[in-house]
Design a protein around this motif. Structure first.
Motif: not given
Length: 464
Positions: A341-356, A394-397
């Motif tokens: 879950e940490s990696f999948a959540t961090y992927a969302e954070w990377l997506y938000a940076e690149d796309y949003e 989220f703490r994992g991320a």
């Protein structure tokens, strides 16, 4: 799994489901003293000690199923190829709530006994350590919907015209017998027969369908190893599509209607390949089922599942990222759930940076400020019920972001690609991850792990 509405995982689900178990009784009266030892009836997982079985390693599941949506009845044959890891006079399979009509081992009738969620088989002859053997189990009944302590549902979920099978963490026991622990991955062939007009969608690659006598048989093959909780089956009046990414990877989708977001899968997958390395499976896609409201999405292997309300771009990014982190690199035990879950959540954070245009640091700061993310350390949830609570996500991320700060972007993004490459189609633990990161960084990160991964308290400041 969808991190916005995390569901609880609990051993209570296993106990509730066990009460529904069908039983055929003991069929083998030979003296146990004349037999080799029985494989363990559980793998002593920290959160699900009775889940899984010892003494053998499954290589392949061939499941032949027939389902009647009107009655909810499932008829099945599980043909399981395994290798013994000890001399076996008997061994166990996990199965919840279905009646077993008989079993064979290497073509000979086997003794069958039920006790709760455990199915014990006694082959006619002992199985030697290292031998490959074939078990066939015939079963039927109404598969169970397993409801955990917080009301989340898994297992076999009926819809108006079909059903969906979801397995995390124990739901796969509701529809086929097996070694249902993520540490025992196997390949799969699934053939399911349903009334003509319905479609059946599963993991992997489809074979040509066959229709006869008003019924259609769909066959799917997963040639890369898969943990049983990632197996899925969706039956319904779906619109199915097969397309390809620009690189030629098949994209298999099933939905009611044609959600526009399905068309973005190739672009999002290409973005993730750039971040995480080569895609680890032979196809990708999605199952979108708006007739179900289970309040979560799930990273079912090569074919992520989305229920009513969860098919969003961020959740799609999350579930696609799991194909690397959690599916290809699977946890050794359920205690390692944070690695998924940490990696999948961090992927969302990377997506938000690149796309949003939202910097990763902003998401880190928001997560740091949330008290619920500090309820327990992500690598040490107190109980099974906590395995999908916010700290795991989220703490994992946040742990990953602190690693990024400590080792620098070049090493960090090399870790994002190297970790799933090193453990491709295998299992890994938290200890494996700590060791890998420190090897790549060339430094001891004990202080970081002590505070962010295992610490009980929130640091006084994000930079601590």
């Amino acid at each position: 799994m969808d991190p916005r509405r995390p569901r609880a995982l609990t051993a209570v689900a296993v106990l509730l489901a066990a009460a529904l178990t069908g039983c055929t009784g003991e069929r083998d009266g030979r003296d146990d003293g004349d037999r080799a030892a029985r494989g363990a009836a559980g793998l002593r997982d920290p959160y699900f000690p009775a889940l899984g079985n010892g003494g053998y390693d499954v290589r392949h599941y061939a499941l032949t199923l027939a389902y009647e949506p009107g009655t909810g009845r499932l008829t099945g044959t599980a043909d399981i190829t395994a290798r013994a890891t000890q001399d076996l006079g008997a061994f166990n399979l996990d199965l919840t709530g279905l009646t077993v009509h008989g079993a064979t081992v290497d073509g000979e009738p086997a003794g069958v006994r039920r006790a709760g969620g455990e199915l014990t088989l006694r082959p006619a002859e002992d199985i030697a350590d290292g031998a490959t053997f074939r078990t066939v189990v015939r079963y039927s009944g109404t598969p169970a919907t397993i409801t955990d302590a917080e009301g989340a549902r898994e297992g076999w979920l009926r819809t108006a015209d079909g059903a969906v099978a979801l397995g995390e963490p124990t739901g796969s026991t509701a529809w086929f017998p097996g070694n249902h622990h993520p540490s025992d991955k196997a390949t799969y062939t699934l053939a399911v027969t349903v009334p003509q007009g319905l479609r059946a969608v599963s993991n992997g690659e489809p074979a040509p369908e066959r229709t006869s006598g008003g019924r259609t048989t769909y066959t799917w093959r997963s040639t890369e190893p898969m943990a049983s909780y990632l197996a899925t089956l969706a039956i319904g009046r779906y619109e199915t599509r097969t397309s390809r990414t620009p690189e030629g990877l098949p994209v298999h989708t099933a939905a009611r209607g044609e959600p526009a977001l399905l068309g973005e899968i190739p672009e999002l997958l290409a973005w993730e390949v750039e971040k995480f390395g080569p895609y680890p499976f032979s196809s990708t896609g999605a199952i979108v089922e708006p007739l179900l409201d289970v309040s979560y999405a799930l990273e079912t292997q090569s074919r992520p599942f989305f229920d009513k309300g969860t098919f969003t771009a961020a959740t799609l990014v999350h579930e696609l990222a799991h194909q690397w982190y959690g599916n290809s690199v699977s946890p050794k035990s359920w205690r390692d759930m944070w690695l998924n879950e940490s990696f999948a959540t961090y992927a969302e954070w990377l997506y938000a940076e690149d796309y949003e245009g939202t910097p990763v640091q902003d998401n880190f700061d928001e997560a740091f400020a949330e008290a619920e993310n500090w309820a327990f350390p992500p690598a040490a949830p107190p109980a099974a019920v906590d395995l999908s609570d916010p700290p795991v996500y989220f703490r994992g991320a946040m742990v990953l972001h602190k690693v990024r700060e400590a080792v620098g972007d070049e090493t960090f993004f090399a870790v994002l690609r190297g970790w799933p490459a090193k453990y491709r189609h295998a299992n890994a633990s938290t200890e494996d991850f700590v060791r890998y990161v420190e090897e790549q960084a060339g430094e001891d990160l004990t202080d970081l792990w002590d505070v962010w991964l295992y610490g009980q308290d929130r640091p006084t400041a994000p930079s601590s």
